[in-house]
Scaffold this motif. Structure first.
Motif, PDB file in Angstrom:
ATOM      1  N   GLY A  64       0.809  -1.216   0.000  1.00  0.00           N
ATOM      2  CA  GLY A  64       0.000   0.000   0.000  1.00  0.00           C
ATOM      3  C   GLY A  64       0.836   1.256   0.000  1.00  0.00           C
ATOM      4  O   GLY A  64       0.473   2.256  -0.645  1.00  0.00           O
ATOM      5  N   ASP A  65       1.970   1.223   0.695  1.00  0.00           N
ATOM      6  CA  ASP A  65       2.875   2.378   0.709  1.00  0.00           C
ATOM      7  C   ASP A  65       3.426   2.648  -0.686  1.00  0.00           C
ATOM      8  O   ASP A  65       3.474   3.798  -1.142  1.00  0.00           O
ATOM      9  CB  ASP A  65       4.005   2.107   1.703  1.00  0.00           C
ATOM     10  CG  ASP A  65       4.911   3.307   1.887  1.00  0.00           C
ATOM     11  OD1 ASP A  65       4.406   4.448   1.862  1.00  0.00           O
ATOM     12  OD2 ASP A  65       6.132   3.121   2.061  1.00  0.00           O
ATOM     13  N   GLU A 120       8.563   1.164   8.087  1.00  0.00           N
ATOM     14  CA  GLU A 120       9.280   2.112   8.930  1.00  0.00           C
ATOM     15  C   GLU A 120       8.611   2.250  10.294  1.00  0.00           C
ATOM     16  O   GLU A 120       9.289   2.369  11.320  1.00  0.00           O
ATOM     17  CB  GLU A 120       9.352   3.484   8.238  1.00  0.00           C
ATOM     18  CG  GLU A 120      10.178   3.477   6.963  1.00  0.00           C
ATOM     19  CD  GLU A 120      11.596   2.990   7.197  1.00  0.00           C
ATOM     20  OE1 GLU A 120      12.179   3.304   8.260  1.00  0.00           O
ATOM     21  OE2 GLU A 120      12.117   2.268   6.328  1.00  0.00           O
ATOM     22  N   GLY A 121       7.269   2.257  10.312  1.00  0.00           N
ATOM     23  CA  GLY A 121       6.565   2.342  11.577  1.00  0.00           C
ATOM     24  C   GLY A 121       6.811   1.122  12.450  1.00  0.00           C
ATOM     25  O   GLY A 121       6.981   1.237  13.668  1.00  0.00           O
ATOM     26  N   SER A 122       6.844  -0.053  11.831  1.00  0.00           N
ATOM     27  CA  SER A 122       7.109  -1.276  12.574  1.00  0.00           C
ATOM     28  C   SER A 122       8.533  -1.288  13.133  1.00  0.00           C
ATOM     29  O   SER A 122       8.752  -1.675  14.290  1.00  0.00           O
ATOM     30  CB  SER A 122       6.901  -2.493  11.663  1.00  0.00           C
ATOM     31  OG  SER A 122       7.164  -3.695  12.348  1.00  0.00           O
ATOM     32  N   ARG A 127      12.117  -0.992  17.699  1.00  0.00           N
ATOM     33  CA  ARG A 127      13.422  -0.465  18.110  1.00  0.00           C
ATOM     34  C   ARG A 127      13.361   0.167  19.500  1.00  0.00           C
ATOM     35  O   ARG A 127      14.301   0.049  20.293  1.00  0.00           O
ATOM     36  CB  ARG A 127      13.894   0.561  17.087  1.00  0.00           C
ATOM     37  CG  ARG A 127      15.307   1.094  17.379  1.00  0.00           C
ATOM     38  CD  ARG A 127      15.774   2.052  16.305  1.00  0.00           C
ATOM     39  NE  ARG A 127      14.931   3.233  16.218  1.00  0.00           N
ATOM     40  CZ  ARG A 127      14.192   3.550  15.166  1.00  0.00           C
ATOM     41  NH1 ARG A 127      14.175   2.760  14.105  1.00  0.00           N
ATOM     42  NH2 ARG A 127      13.445   4.639  15.159  1.00  0.00           N
ATOM     43  N   GLU A 128      12.257   0.842  19.822  1.00  0.00           N
ATOM     44  CA  GLU A 128      12.141   1.572  21.077  1.00  0.00           C
ATOM     45  C   GLU A 128      11.404   0.793  22.161  1.00  0.00           C
ATOM     46  O   GLU A 128      11.370   1.232  23.312  1.00  0.00           O
ATOM     47  CB  GLU A 128      11.415   2.905  20.839  1.00  0.00           C
ATOM     48  CG  GLU A 128      12.034   3.783  19.760  1.00  0.00           C
ATOM     49  CD  GLU A 128      13.425   4.260  20.128  1.00  0.00           C
ATOM     50  OE1 GLU A 128      13.721   4.328  21.341  1.00  0.00           O
ATOM     51  OE2 GLU A 128      14.208   4.563  19.215  1.00  0.00           O
ATOM     52  N   ALA A 129      10.803  -0.343  21.837  1.00  0.00           N
ATOM     53  CA  ALA A 129       9.916  -1.040  22.776  1.00  0.00           C
ATOM     54  C   ALA A 129      10.705  -1.701  23.910  1.00  0.00           C
ATOM     55  O   ALA A 129      11.868  -2.093  23.749  1.00  0.00           O
ATOM     56  CB  ALA A 129       9.094  -2.083  22.032  1.00  0.00           C
ATOM     57  N   GLN A 130      10.043  -1.801  25.065  1.00  0.00           N
ATOM     58  CA  GLN A 130      10.573  -2.511  26.227  1.00  0.00           C
ATOM     59  C   GLN A 130       9.469  -3.410  26.780  1.00  0.00           C
ATOM     60  O   GLN A 130       8.327  -2.971  26.915  1.00  0.00           O
ATOM     61  CB  GLN A 130      11.019  -1.537  27.322  1.00  0.00           C
ATOM     62  CG  GLN A 130      12.058  -0.519  26.890  1.00  0.00           C
ATOM     63  CD  GLN A 130      12.413   0.425  28.012  1.00  0.00           C
ATOM     64  OE1 GLN A 130      12.663  -0.011  29.137  1.00  0.00           O
ATOM     65  NE2 GLN A 130      12.417   1.716  27.724  1.00  0.00           N
ATOM     66  N   HIS A 131       9.828  -4.655  27.131  1.00  0.00           N
ATOM     67  CA  HIS A 131       8.811  -5.578  27.630  1.00  0.00           C
ATOM     68  C   HIS A 131       9.386  -6.456  28.743  1.00  0.00           C
ATOM     69  O   HIS A 131      10.610  -6.639  28.837  1.00  0.00           O
ATOM     70  CB  HIS A 131       8.279  -6.454  26.494  1.00  0.00           C
ATOM     71  CG  HIS A 131       7.554  -5.685  25.436  1.00  0.00           C
ATOM     72  ND1 HIS A 131       8.185  -5.253  24.279  1.00  0.00           N
ATOM     73  CD2 HIS A 131       6.284  -5.234  25.358  1.00  0.00           C
ATOM     74  CE1 HIS A 131       7.319  -4.569  23.541  1.00  0.00           C
ATOM     75  NE2 HIS A 131       6.165  -4.553  24.163  1.00  0.00           N
ATOM     76  N   LEU A 132       8.486  -6.979  29.557  1.00  0.00           N
ATOM     77  CA  LEU A 132       8.888  -7.826  30.672  1.00  0.00           C
ATOM     78  C   LEU A 132       9.387  -9.177  30.169  1.00  0.00           C
ATOM     79  O   LEU A 132       8.864  -9.724  29.193  1.00  0.00           O
ATOM     80  CB  LEU A 132       7.704  -8.027  31.617  1.00  0.00           C
ATOM     81  CG  LEU A 132       7.207  -6.770  32.349  1.00  0.00           C
ATOM     82  CD1 LEU A 132       5.963  -7.098  33.159  1.00  0.00           C
ATOM     83  CD2 LEU A 132       8.286  -6.190  33.233  1.00  0.00           C
TER      84      LEU A 132
END
Length: 270
Positions: A64-65, A120-122, A127-132
């Motif tokens: 779509g992009d 790019e959004g994914s 890249r910035e996510a943090q999880h337990l």
């Protein structure tokens, strides 16, 4: 759940999987109060369930992009040619209408909700996510069949098969993308989520199988004849609950009388 001092899980569906993972990441990287809501003793987040996860994006977004960029170029060439046939006032009105449409809240919300569909959004999200690292993740994935495909999804399904070269999808996301960890971004958090990912069986169903009232307006006679929307809705949630109970991650809920006593005790303490 936090006020009752009870553990809880995150349940996401499609694009909502990226939303619940974003919520966890924001809480984990937030204030001490927010972190306590996520990691409280005797409460907090204990499990995740992702239904037809679009957190890794979709070929629909990538294709779509590319199509959107071609469409913009085609529209620019079309409008340039038309400049000689229309007045300046009409051209200004059309441009103003286009700007108002693109700046409207509805359009911006649509773009914001679909941001992780794009590559790019994914990448920016993972890249910035943090999880337990101690929270088990289960996934439910689906693969379409001819007799289980709603008529409203036939064109979308064929487009995805043609664009990707694979028919192992639910009309929106592929089975190798609908997992509980990042596939195309490799980092420490990705390894944490991959270790938490317990996987899940692939169902013979479509992306809209959890829906009922929301899709009434697109149901056809063929859909009703084949009962494509009449699958057991509880298969999307209760196996997840049973698995976490079986392995001791959560416990069965208290009887109503005991639960009322717990609530009243908490209120009295406040």
């Amino acid at each position: 759940a936090v006020e009752l001092r009870q553990p809880y899980g995150l349940l996401g569906y499609s694009q909502g999987c990226a939303n619940v993972l974003t919520a966890e990441s924001l809480l984990l990287s937030g204030s001490p109060i927010q972190q306590h809501a996520l990691k409280g003793v005797g409460s907090g987040l204990v499990c995740r369930q992702l239904l037809f996860s679009a957190a890794n994006g979709s070929i629909h977004g990538t294709a779509g992009d590319a199509k959107a960029q071609k469409l913009i170029i085609m529209m620019e060439e079309f409008f340039k040619y038309q400049q000689g046939y229309f007045s300046r006032a009409f051209i200004s009105s059309v441009l103003e209408w286009l700007n108002d449409t693109l700046d409207s809240p509805a359009f911006q919300k649509f773009l914001g909700g679909a941001v992780t569909f794009m590559p790019e959004g994914s990448k920016a999200f993972w890249r910035e996510a943090q999880h337990l690292a101690h929270v088990p993740t289960t996934c439910l994935r689906g693969v379409l069949e001819d007799h289980t495909t709603p008529e409203s999804l036939e064109m979308v399904s064929h487009i995805l098969t043609k664009q990707s070269g694979s028919a192992l999808h639910d009309s929106q996301v592929h089975v190798y993308d609908a997992v509980g960890h990042p596939v195309y971004t490799k980092n420490r958090n990705g390894r944490i989520l991959e270790n938490c990912d317990m996987g899940g069986a692939i169902q013979r169903t479509h992306h809209w199988s959890p829906l009922d009232d929301e899709v009434k307006f697109v149901k056809t006679k063929k859909d009703c004849l084949h009962a494509v929307f009449e699958c057991a809705k509880d298969i999307h949630v209760y196996p997840w609950v049973d698995v976490n109970v079986r392995f001791g991650v959560i416990k069965y809920a208290l009887p109503r009388i005991e639960l009322k006593e717990v609530k009243s005790r908490i209120i009295n303490q406040k």
